[in-house]
Scaffold this motif. Structure first.
Motif, PDB file in Angstrom:
ATOM      1  N   ASN C 146       0.830  -1.210   0.000  1.00  0.00           N
ATOM      2  CA  ASN C 146       0.000   0.000   0.000  1.00  0.00           C
ATOM      3  C   ASN C 146       0.863   1.259   0.000  1.00  0.00           C
ATOM      4  OD1 ASN C 146      -2.570  -1.098  -0.121  1.00  0.00           O
ATOM      5  ND2 ASN C 146      -2.819  -1.202   2.103  1.00  0.00           N
ATOM      6  N   THR C 147       1.973   1.213   0.721  1.00  0.00           N
ATOM      7  CA  THR C 147       2.853   2.390   0.779  1.00  0.00           C
ATOM      8  C   THR C 147       3.422   2.691  -0.607  1.00  0.00           C
ATOM      9  OG1 THR C 147       3.383   1.862   3.062  1.00  0.00           O
ATOM     10  CG2 THR C 147       4.854   3.402   1.944  1.00  0.00           C
ATOM     11  N   ILE C 148       3.857   1.660  -1.288  1.00  0.00           N
ATOM     12  CA  ILE C 148       4.412   1.872  -2.638  1.00  0.00           C
ATOM     13  C   ILE C 148       3.326   2.417  -3.574  1.00  0.00           C
ATOM     14  CG2 ILE C 148       5.309   0.638  -4.665  1.00  0.00           C
ATOM     15  CD1 ILE C 148       6.857  -1.126  -2.572  1.00  0.00           C
ATOM     16  N   GLN C 149       2.158   1.828  -3.497  1.00  0.00           N
ATOM     17  CA  GLN C 149       1.069   2.291  -4.373  1.00  0.00           C
ATOM     18  C   GLN C 149       0.614   3.704  -3.996  1.00  0.00           C
ATOM     19  OE1 GLN C 149      -1.984  -0.917  -5.367  1.00  0.00           O
ATOM     20  NE2 GLN C 149      -0.714  -2.026  -3.902  1.00  0.00           N
ATOM     21  N   ALA C 150       0.733   4.042  -2.719  1.00  0.00           N
ATOM     22  CA  ALA C 150       0.277   5.357  -2.248  1.00  0.00           C
ATOM     23  C   ALA C 150       0.993   6.500  -2.981  1.00  0.00           C
ATOM     24  CB  ALA C 150       0.502   5.481  -0.745  1.00  0.00           C
ATOM     25  N   PHE C 151       2.267   6.311  -3.290  1.00  0.00           N
ATOM     26  CA  PHE C 151       2.993   7.375  -4.008  1.00  0.00           C
ATOM     27  C   PHE C 151       2.399   7.579  -5.401  1.00  0.00           C
ATOM     28  CE2 PHE C 151       6.038   6.265  -0.704  1.00  0.00           C
ATOM     29  CZ  PHE C 151       6.509   7.509  -0.317  1.00  0.00           C
ATOM     30  N   ARG C 152       2.118   6.469  -6.068  1.00  0.00           N
ATOM     31  CA  ARG C 152       1.528   6.581  -7.412  1.00  0.00           C
ATOM     32  C   ARG C 152       0.133   7.207  -7.348  1.00  0.00           C
ATOM     33  NH1 ARG C 152       2.680   2.875 -11.714  1.00  0.00           N
ATOM     34  NH2 ARG C 152       0.582   3.294 -12.463  1.00  0.00           N
ATOM     35  N   ILE C 153      -0.624   6.822  -6.320  1.00  0.00           N
ATOM     36  CA  ILE C 153      -1.997   7.325  -6.200  1.00  0.00           C
ATOM     37  C   ILE C 153      -1.986   8.814  -5.836  1.00  0.00           C
ATOM     38  CG2 ILE C 153      -4.169   7.123  -4.909  1.00  0.00           C
ATOM     39  CD1 ILE C 153      -3.331   4.112  -4.424  1.00  0.00           C
ATOM     40  N   GLY C 154      -1.334   9.135  -4.723  1.00  0.00           N
ATOM     41  CA  GLY C 154      -1.357  10.511  -4.221  1.00  0.00           C
ATOM     42  C   GLY C 154      -0.739  11.501  -5.190  1.00  0.00           C
ATOM     43  N   GLU C 155       0.364  11.079  -5.848  1.00  0.00           N
ATOM     44  CA  GLU C 155       1.082  12.002  -6.735  1.00  0.00           C
ATOM     45  C   GLU C 155       0.489  12.035  -8.148  1.00  0.00           C
ATOM     46  OE1 GLU C 155       5.217  10.863  -6.561  1.00  0.00           O
ATOM     47  OE2 GLU C 155       5.374  11.287  -4.409  1.00  0.00           O
ATOM     48  N   HIS C 156      -0.542  11.229  -8.402  1.00  0.00           N
ATOM     49  CA  HIS C 156      -1.186  11.236  -9.720  1.00  0.00           C
ATOM     50  C   HIS C 156      -1.672  12.650 -10.037  1.00  0.00           C
ATOM     51  CE1 HIS C 156      -3.965  10.325 -12.955  1.00  0.00           C
ATOM     52  NE2 HIS C 156      -3.457   9.102 -13.011  1.00  0.00           N
ATOM     53  N   LEU C 157      -1.391  13.113 -11.240  1.00  0.00           N
ATOM     54  CA  LEU C 157      -1.673  14.517 -11.565  1.00  0.00           C
ATOM     55  C   LEU C 157      -3.167  14.859 -11.512  1.00  0.00           C
ATOM     56  CD1 LEU C 157       0.937  15.301 -14.364  1.00  0.00           C
ATOM     57  CD2 LEU C 157       0.929  16.075 -11.977  1.00  0.00           C
ATOM     58  N   ALA C 158      -4.008  13.855 -11.672  1.00  0.00           N
ATOM     59  CA  ALA C 158      -5.447  14.132 -11.574  1.00  0.00           C
ATOM     60  C   ALA C 158      -5.883  14.266 -10.123  1.00  0.00           C
ATOM     61  CB  ALA C 158      -6.235  13.017 -12.248  1.00  0.00           C
ATOM     62  N   LEU C 159      -5.012  13.882  -9.200  1.00  0.00           N
ATOM     63  CA  LEU C 159      -5.386  13.909  -7.787  1.00  0.00           C
ATOM     64  C   LEU C 159      -4.521  14.877  -6.982  1.00  0.00           C
ATOM     65  CD1 LEU C 159      -5.783  10.074  -7.064  1.00  0.00           C
ATOM     66  CD2 LEU C 159      -7.469  11.656  -7.996  1.00  0.00           C
ATOM     67  N   ARG C 160      -3.249  14.571  -6.834  1.00  0.00           N
ATOM     68  CA  ARG C 160      -2.345  15.309  -5.941  1.00  0.00           C
ATOM     69  C   ARG C 160      -2.992  15.461  -4.550  1.00  0.00           C
ATOM     70  NH1 ARG C 160       1.862  17.998  -7.091  1.00  0.00           N
ATOM     71  NH2 ARG C 160       1.239  19.837  -5.915  1.00  0.00           N
ATOM     72  N   LEU C 161      -3.265  14.306  -3.974  1.00  0.00           N
ATOM     73  CA  LEU C 161      -3.893  14.296  -2.653  1.00  0.00           C
ATOM     74  C   LEU C 161      -2.990  13.582  -1.654  1.00  0.00           C
ATOM     75  CD1 LEU C 161      -7.570  13.363  -3.542  1.00  0.00           C
ATOM     76  CD2 LEU C 161      -6.744  15.563  -2.687  1.00  0.00           C
ATOM     77  N   PRO C 162      -3.069  13.972  -0.392  1.00  0.00           N
ATOM     78  CA  PRO C 162      -2.296  13.269   0.623  1.00  0.00           C
ATOM     79  C   PRO C 162      -2.907  11.900   0.939  1.00  0.00           C
ATOM     80  CG  PRO C 162      -3.644  14.982   1.635  1.00  0.00           C
ATOM     81  CD  PRO C 162      -3.843  15.097   0.147  1.00  0.00           C
ATOM     82  N   VAL C 163      -2.054  10.971   1.293  1.00  0.00           N
ATOM     83  CA  VAL C 163      -2.499   9.586   1.530  1.00  0.00           C
ATOM     84  C   VAL C 163      -2.009   9.086   2.888  1.00  0.00           C
ATOM     85  CG1 VAL C 163      -2.616   7.248   0.579  1.00  0.00           C
ATOM     86  CG2 VAL C 163      -2.161   9.175  -0.955  1.00  0.00           C
TER      87      VAL C 163
END
Lengths: 309, 95, 392
Positions: C146-163
């Motif tokens: 989950n930690t590894i995926q969190a970087f891809r998810i949070g930093e996704h340009l459509a999101l840029r959200l904290p995780v």
């Protein structure tokens, strides 16, 4: 690229804090910000604690800042800018930043002496290359003139109103500049906008110290001090000349007065034009006035000793 | 007014100094007037103006920017003038 | 190539953070997350990452410094637990409101008072409305993944959200488990370079962060925040698909365990889900059609998907390792909201369990399933919300 600290030369520099901000007419804070940014010789990134300066300089889509600027909350301008400064060092380490940048946090006395004190102390101890500037107007002006630990004894505020039993703030003010100097940071100083050259020289010293530095700058507030809209600079000058607000610096542990009045004016000259001290001149409050005078005198005498070397 | 999908995520303001589009001159009750012959070009008015509303060109004071001047009067009070005669005086708006 | 290791959850997550090689990490010690940040600090000291560490004087400053660093323009992490997360609360809203992709493992722990350092979900559940994406993990492997995926998810340009990546205090953070590490290069390629947006350090285009927004615009900004949150599910599924190609491990919005034909089921998160799965298996042997749903993405909450997975059951117990005093448990509230719109829906009960690190035992799961079997037979719901494993 260094500009001589002469008004003629400085007036040719771009204002990095623009008009169109919504500070009250005659406020001291924008004068201070202007002087600080004019003095800086490198690009500056600033953080701002919640407060008058912050809410009035950046509203909706209007920002008065022509430099990168960040506000997050009230108690954490020092922590916020320390994060920005750390990312800058990460950029430098990776070769992603070629310019030298300076980092400044602005906070009022509420955001600095009180709620932001821990965050400030932490940032200073960690040694970030940053200048923290407190614009000290002696109360929580943004929320409507509540007492802070910077409020002088006897002052009338909305939470220590001068009443028939308690004549204004019972406690003396906190001596924050000395506390910051006690962090053994390379540079701490007190300044006043009336003494613009002294202020700007101090900003330059602070920004070139290569470590955490602190400046406490008196910032007259005609709303909270209940004075006139045109007297910010006059009151700032009186604060200095009555030794209510001595101009000094602590550089690598050495305390030095940067201005010593030839004759110290009586404190009442500073107090009289301000409605917040009006009650102190009633005969029944004479004791409180004397206490305030004694506070200010004790601070001045100690400073004289410390600066005598 | 902007619709929600027209806003910048994170409420980041992308244009530095955009406050110049917000004019504060209407706040003024008193107006500073410049009396050129009494001006010694000390530039104190410029330095002490909280609203960056004293205009200066090539190091010389040229007047006021009434779009932004809030009429606080600091410039007039601090003006040393020439031989006791102020180069800046305040006049009530609408007079 | 994956490397099989025996490590604690904290060590596993610390390694995921090392592999992400953040630019800045702000850290403040708090049990049981301390050990994760200690391990990360040793990576910094030994030059195994390029990270600049800020050792702050409180969690409030930790999140403040993260926000400053993230707005400056780079990859930023921290970690915390319990009181630390509570102290950050104000700043959590500012991180999400400023659209800053800060990555933060939260080692879940009870909240004071009384003081308790052990695992439950009160901390992160209290932060569920802060605008952060929340991922929850059953074991060290999931916490790492989950930690590894969190970087891809949070930093996704459509999101840029904290995780927030949640893992149970002590049960996961301090227990040694067998798990698999991905290779450093594989993780580096998977996460990719940080994509800089609206950086304060971009001196040529000065930006202002954190304006005062008046009533004429505030609700529009909040509507936009909701919109960005609504994109998260899609990104989480895309990232999970890529992650499966890399690791062979499958992730979704939640995990369904023997749920397809189930008549009775538990909704249960994190480490206790592992215990409950064993009970599902043993009940199935006895002929009881038991199943389980383990939430992974709790914010944003996958209402529709979860309703579709649960609507055909006869009775479901929603297990909460956090409480809302005077209300139902937080997971229960979401699950019941999810099901309200379904024409078919199971009977629903809520169990509060495991607070302050109290063990969740197979007997607790079994007892709950037997209650559900009774309800499914038409026995009726006795109490909607009940505590289990409490001395009476």
């Amino acid at each position: 690229m260094s500009t001589e600290l002469k008004l003629k030369e400085l007036s040719k520099k771009e204002d990095l804090f623009t008009h169109g901000h919504r500070m009250c007419a005659g406020c001291g804070a924008p004068i201070i910000v202007k002087m600080v940014l004019l003095a800086a010789e490198h690009p500056v990134i600033a953080a701002n604690a919640t407060g008058c300066l912050e809410v009035s300089s950046c509203i909706s889509e209007y920002t008065a800042w022509k430099i990168p600027w960040i506000h997050t909350a009230f108690e954490n301008a020092a922590a916020t800018i320390s994060g920005v400064e750390t990312m800058y060092r990460a950029y430098k380490k990776k070769g992603k930043m070629d310019k030298d940048v300076k980092f400044i946090a602005f906070g009022g006395d509420g955001g600095t002496y009180d709620i932001g004190f821990q965050s400030l102390s932490g940032a200073m101890e960690r040694g970030h290359d940053m200048l923290y500037i407190c614009y000290d107007n002696g109360a929580y002006m943004n929320t409507g003139i509540q007492r802070s630990s910077a409020t002088p004894r006897g002052a009338d505020t909305t939470t220590c109103p001068a009443g028939s039993v308690i004549p204004g703030k019972p406690q003396r003010r906190k001596d924050l500049t000395r506390i910051m100097a006690a962090h053994n940071i390379p540079y701490a100083a007190q300044a006043a906008p009336s003494h613009w050259l002294d202020l700007m020289k101090k900003v330059r010293k602070a920004l070139s110290a290569g470590g955490p530095t602190f400046m406490n700058i008196i910032s007259p507030c005609n709303r909270g001090w209940r004075s006139k809209t045109d007297d910010a600079i006059a009151l700032s000058r009186l604060a200095v000349e009555t030794c209510y607000w001595p101009l000094y610096e602590v550089e690598n542990g050495e305390t030095r007065l940067t201005f010593k009045p030839k004759t110290k004016k009586p404190l009442i000259e500073f107090l009289k034009p301000q409605g917040r001290f009006k009650h102190l001149f009633a005969p029944e409050n004479e004791q409180r006035l004397k206490q305030l005078e004694a506070d200010i005198d004790a601070e001045w005498q100690r400073l004289l000793k410390e600066s005598a070397g | 007014m902007k619709k929600w999908h027209e806003l910048v995520p994170g409420a980041v303001i992308l244009e530095g100094g955009s406050a110049v589009r917000f004019k504060t001159g209407s706040w003024r009750a008193f107006k500073p007037l410049w009396i050129k012959e009494n001006c010694i070009q000390c530039l104190f008015c410029w330095m002490y103006c909280p609203d960056m509303s004293v205009t200066v060109q090539d190091g010389k004071m040229t007047g006021f920017d009434y779009d932004y001047c809030k009429g606080c009067g600091i410039c007039a009070l601090e003006c040393p003038g020439k031989k006791g005669n102020k180069a800046i005086i305040m006049e009530e708006e609408g007079k | 190539m994956q490397k099989v290791v025996a490590v604690t959850g904290n060590e596993a997550v610390a390694n995921a953070l090392r592999q992400a090689n953040p630019d800045v990490c702000a850290a403040y010690p708090i049990t049981p997350a301390t050990d994760m940040m200690q391990r990360f600090a040793s990576f910094v000291s030994n030059g195994e990452v390029d990270t600049e560490l800020i050792l702050v004087e409180s969690e409030h400053s930790s999140m403040s410094a993260c926000i400053g660093a993230s707005a400056a323009g780079g990859r930023v992490i921290t970690a915390t637990s319990s009181q630390g997360l509570a102290l950050m609360w104000e700043m959590l809203h500012i991180a999400s409101g400023d659209n800053l992709p800060i990555i933060m493992p939260v080692v879940n722990r009870a909240l004071s008072a009384p003081l308790n350092i052990h695992g439950d979900h009160s901390d992160a559940m209290g932060a569920r409305d802060t605008g952060w994406i929340q991922l929850w993990s059953e074991d060290a492997q999931e916490a790492y993944d989950n930690t590894i995926q969190a970087f891809r998810i949070g930093e996704h340009l459509a999101l840029r959200l904290p995780v927030m990546i949640n893992l149970d205090g002590f049960i996961i953070s301090h227990s040694i488990e067998r798990m698999e590490y991905l290779e450093d290069k594989a993780v580096e390629d998977f996460i990719g370079e940080f994509k800089v947006v609206n950086a304060l350090l971009d001196l040529d285009k000065p930006k202002s962060y954190g304006p005062l927004i008046l009533p004429d615009l505030y609700i529009e900004y909040k509507r936009l925040q909701h919109e960005i949150m609504s994109r998260v599910k899609g990104v989480v599924l895309d990232v999970a698909e890529d992650f499966e190609k890399l690791s062979g491990r499958k992730y979704g919005l939640f995990e369904s365990y023997r749920l397809e034909d189930a008549e009775v089921g538990l909704v249960i998160m994190s480490s206790a889900a592992g215990t409950a799965k064993d009970v599902v298996d043993s009940l199935r042997v006895k002929g009881i059609k038991a199943g389980l749903l383990k939430p992974r993405l709790f914010r944003p909450f996958p209402y529709g998907e979860m309703a579709a997975s649960l609507q055909n059951l006869k009775a479901v117990a929603v297990m909460d390792r956090a409480d809302s005093f005077g209300g139902y448990g937080p997971v229960f509230m979401e699950v019941s909201s999810a099901l309200y719109g379904s024409s078919k829906r199971p009977a629903l009960i809520n169990k509060i369990y495991g607070l302050g690190g109290r063990d969740f035992l197979p007997a607790h799961a079994e007892e709950t399933f037997l209650e559900l079997v009774d309800i499914a037979k038409g026995g009726g719901i006795k109490t909607i919300k009940e505590y289990i494993g409490v001395r009476q």
